[in-house]
Design a protein around this motif. Structure first.
Motif, PDB file in Angstrom:
ATOM      1  N   ASP A   1       5.461 -13.139  12.780  1.00 33.22           N
ATOM      2  CA  ASP A   1       5.597 -11.688  12.875  1.00 33.22           C
ATOM      3  C   ASP A   1       6.444 -11.304  14.086  1.00 33.22           C
ATOM      4  OD1 ASP A   1       4.008 -10.932  10.632  1.00 33.22           O
ATOM      5  OD2 ASP A   1       2.203 -11.373  11.801  1.00 33.22           O
TER       6      ASP A   1
ATOM      7  N   ALA B   1      -6.158  -0.011   4.301  1.00 38.73           N
ATOM      8  CA  ALA B   1      -5.692   0.752   3.143  1.00 38.73           C
ATOM      9  C   ALA B   1      -5.851   2.254   3.357  1.00 38.73           C
ATOM     10  CB  ALA B   1      -6.477   0.322   1.901  1.00 38.73           C
TER      11      ALA B   1
ATOM     12  N   ARG C   1      -4.096  -4.140   8.203  1.00 34.38           N
ATOM     13  CA  ARG C   1      -4.801  -4.357   6.939  1.00 34.38           C
ATOM     14  C   ARG C   1      -5.751  -3.200   6.620  1.00 34.38           C
ATOM     15  NH1 ARG C   1      -6.294 -10.649   8.528  1.00 34.38           N
ATOM     16  NH2 ARG C   1      -4.124 -11.331   8.821  1.00 34.38           N
TER      17      ARG C   1
ATOM     18  N   TYR D   1       2.153  -2.147  11.564  1.00 36.46           N
ATOM     19  CA  TYR D   1       1.038  -1.380  11.009  1.00 36.46           C
ATOM     20  C   TYR D   1       0.374  -2.083   9.823  1.00 36.46           C
ATOM     21  CZ  TYR D   1       3.150   2.347  13.815  1.00 36.46           C
ATOM     22  OH  TYR D   1       3.676   3.099  14.838  1.00 36.46           O
ATOM     23  N   ARG D   2       1.184  -2.741   8.995  1.00 43.63           N
ATOM     24  CA  ARG D   2       0.597  -3.435   7.847  1.00 43.63           C
ATOM     25  C   ARG D   2      -0.313  -4.575   8.284  1.00 43.63           C
ATOM     26  NH1 ARG D   2       5.639  -2.142   5.461  1.00 43.63           N
ATOM     27  NH2 ARG D   2       6.586  -4.054   6.279  1.00 43.63           N
TER      28      ARG D   2
ATOM     29  N   ALA E   1      -4.017  -3.992  14.454  1.00 46.26           N
ATOM     30  CA  ALA E   1      -3.039  -5.015  14.058  1.00 46.26           C
ATOM     31  C   ALA E   1      -2.965  -6.163  15.055  1.00 46.26           C
ATOM     32  CB  ALA E   1      -1.665  -4.374  13.911  1.00 46.26           C
TER      33      ALA E   1
ATOM     34  N   GLU F   1       2.079   7.074   6.958  1.00 44.70           N
ATOM     35  CA  GLU F   1       3.242   7.386   6.123  1.00 44.70           C
ATOM     36  C   GLU F   1       3.427   8.896   5.996  1.00 44.70           C
ATOM     37  OE1 GLU F   1       2.298   5.281   2.564  1.00 44.70           O
ATOM     38  OE2 GLU F   1       3.346   3.449   3.190  1.00 44.70           O
TER      39      GLU F   1
ATOM     40  N   ILE G   1      -2.821   3.389   6.635  1.00 40.82           N
ATOM     41  CA  ILE G   1      -1.392   3.294   6.320  1.00 40.82           C
ATOM     42  C   ILE G   1      -0.879   4.553   5.619  1.00 40.82           C
ATOM     43  CG2 ILE G   1       0.310   2.125   4.871  1.00 40.82           C
ATOM     44  CD1 ILE G   1      -0.118   0.632   7.387  1.00 40.82           C
TER      45      ILE G   1
ATOM     46  N   PHE H   1       6.330  -0.378  10.658  1.00 42.97           N
ATOM     47  CA  PHE H   1       5.402  -0.637   9.563  1.00 42.97           C
ATOM     48  C   PHE H   1       5.122  -2.124   9.377  1.00 42.97           C
ATOM     49  CE2 PHE H   1       5.985   3.768   8.865  1.00 42.97           C
ATOM     50  CZ  PHE H   1       4.824   4.185   8.212  1.00 42.97           C
ATOM     51  N   HIS H   2       5.960  -2.994   9.908  1.00 46.11           N
ATOM     52  CA  HIS H   2       5.611  -4.412   9.910  1.00 46.11           C
ATOM     53  C   HIS H   2       4.379  -4.624  10.790  1.00 46.11           C
ATOM     54  CE1 HIS H   2       6.493  -8.677   9.252  1.00 46.11           C
ATOM     55  NE2 HIS H   2       5.983  -8.849  10.463  1.00 46.11           N
TER      56      HIS H   2
END
Length: 236
Positions: A110, A153, A151, A147-148, A102, A160, A156, A144-145
């Motif tokens: 951010d 898929a 990018r 972690y997203r 990230a 979770e 993540i 999670f802001h």
């Protein structure tokens, strides 16, 4: 073809909503470790039939967030030293890696949001009992802001799942936290923001892993104290 297009959307939506609500409750530590979840009671609380609850609990068992019992009920897994160490290790490894991914993607916007979430979290943490859920939600949003921004898929959903399994441990740690004695809940959040803004990957990972370790260390200390007490009782 028309039969497939007109599949029972309402039913599927209801099942998904029940699963999402139970999953959210577990992530935010609304259930105690060892607590039994009975289908009928859950259905009454959620004001739905037993079928979507049964399916949601089955999914959560398959995700290792819950354990199936012989009497067809399920429970939140007990806290054990082995599971504690396994979860702590997995979270350090996976979340440390996702922070590194990230790092180059984070923008000034951010960082502004991360600072705002941390201030709100600081205000909510340690307040009234009914604000514990809000504090947990803000902590989740903060992490999670970041972690997203990786990018990924693939990573993540793994993170979770780890948070889902960690819920009871976070709940237990919150009860052990001493506001007057322990490091403030947001200490490592601020350290993580500062390290990310500097572009310092090693310091970012350290701040994150220290933050993860905070809750697990509180429980580990409790387990150590209980073991010491048992030894004293046995040999005293």
């Amino acid at each position: 073809m028309s039969r497939r297009v007109l599949s029972p959307v309402v039913r599927e939506t209801l099942h998904g909503l029940v699963y999402t609500e139970l999953r959210r409750s577990l992530i935010h530590g609304l259930f105690d470790a060892g607590e039994t979840l009975r289908i009928q009671e859950m259905a009454e609380t959620l004001q739905t039939s037993t079928m979507p609850v049964r399916e949601a609990l089955g999914r959560l068992v398959s995700e290792q967030a819950l354990e199936a019992l012989p009497n067809r009920s399920v429970r939140v897994p007990l806290i054990t030293r082995e599971r504690l160490e396994d979860l702590a290790r997995a979270r350090r490894l996976i979340e440390g890696q996702i922070v590194m991914l990230a790092l180059p993607n984070l923008t000034p916007g951010d960082f502004e949001r991360l600072r705002r979430l941390t201030k709100e979290y600081d205000a909510a943490f340690g307040g009234r009992a009914d604000r514990a859920l809000r504090a947990s939600e803000l902590n989740h949003d903060f992490h999670f802001h970041i972690y997203r921004a990786a990018r990924s898929a693939v990573l993540i959903p793994i993170v979770e799942s780890l948070w889902l399994q960690s819920g009871p441990y976070v709940r237990a740690a919150a009860r052990l936290h001493d506001e007057a004695r322990d490091i403030p809940a947001t200490h490592y959040h601020w350290a993580l923001i500062e390290a990310l803004e500097r572009g310092d990957g090693a310091a970012s990972v350290k701040a994150l892993t220290d933050d993860i370790a905070r809750s697990f260390n509180l429980i580990r200390g409790q387990l150590d104290a209980e073991d010491a007490g048992e030894r004293t009782a046995a040999y005293g």
